[in-house]
Design a protein around this motif. Structure first.
Motif, short mmCIF file in Angstrom:
data_model
loop_
_atom_site.label_atom_id
_atom_site.label_comp_id
_atom_site.label_asym_id
_atom_site.label_seq_id
_atom_site.Cartn_x
_atom_site.Cartn_y
_atom_site.Cartn_z
N LEU A 1 42.40 48.28 34.66
CA LEU A 1 41.19 49.06 34.92
C LEU A 1 39.96 48.16 34.98
N SER A 2 39.93 47.14 34.14
CA SER A 2 38.81 46.20 34.19
C SER A 2 38.77 45.47 35.52
N ALA A 3 39.93 45.08 36.02
CA ALA A 3 39.97 44.38 37.30
C ALA A 3 39.57 45.31 38.44
N ILE A 4 39.95 46.59 38.36
CA ILE A 4 39.60 47.53 39.41
C ILE A 4 38.12 47.85 39.39
N VAL A 5 37.56 48.12 38.20
CA VAL A 5 36.17 48.54 38.10
C VAL A 5 35.20 47.38 38.31
N TYR A 6 35.48 46.24 37.69
CA TYR A 6 34.52 45.14 37.72
C TYR A 6 34.88 44.06 38.72
N GLY A 7 36.01 44.17 39.37
CA GLY A 7 36.39 43.19 40.37
C GLY A 7 37.06 41.97 39.75
N VAL A 8 37.57 41.13 40.62
CA VAL A 8 38.28 39.96 40.16
C VAL A 8 37.54 38.66 40.46
N ASP A 9 36.32 38.77 40.99
CA ASP A 9 35.56 37.55 41.29
C ASP A 9 35.19 36.82 40.00
N LYS A 10 34.65 37.56 39.03
CA LYS A 10 34.34 36.99 37.72
C LYS A 10 35.24 37.68 36.70
N MET A 11 35.74 36.91 35.75
CA MET A 11 36.61 37.49 34.73
C MET A 11 35.75 38.24 33.71
#
Length: 84
Positions: A24-34
């Motif tokens: 969910l973190s990767a979906i909501v905040y993206g994968v550009d920045k961890m």
């Protein structure tokens, strides 16, 4: 005496919760920045694996039982003792 089958379900629950939080973190905040929430999810998942390694043991002979699968064990493959 701890039942290794209950410990197996706790381990699988922790791994699933950790992967859901990380996903969910990767979906909501993206994968550009961890995002820090992604790191928290990964730590929870690895914590579940460590918990399983430490606790999924035969209560009688204390040998490590297999970690894979959801099917509970009815007895120890090493000493043959039945679990409750």
């Amino acid at each position: 005496m701890r039942n290794p089958n209950v410990c197996r379900y706790v381990m699988l629950g922790l791994i699933i919760i950790g992967l859901i939080v990380a996903g969910l973190s990767a979906i909501v905040y993206g994968v550009d920045k961890m995002h820090p929430l992604f790191v928290v999810g990964v730590v929870i998942a690895f914590g579940g694996i460590i918990f399983g390694i430490v606790t999924i043991r035969c209560p009688f002979c204390h040998r490590q039982l297999h970690l894979k699968g959801i099917v509970p064990d009815s007895n120890c493959p090493y000493c043959g003792s039945k679990f409750e």
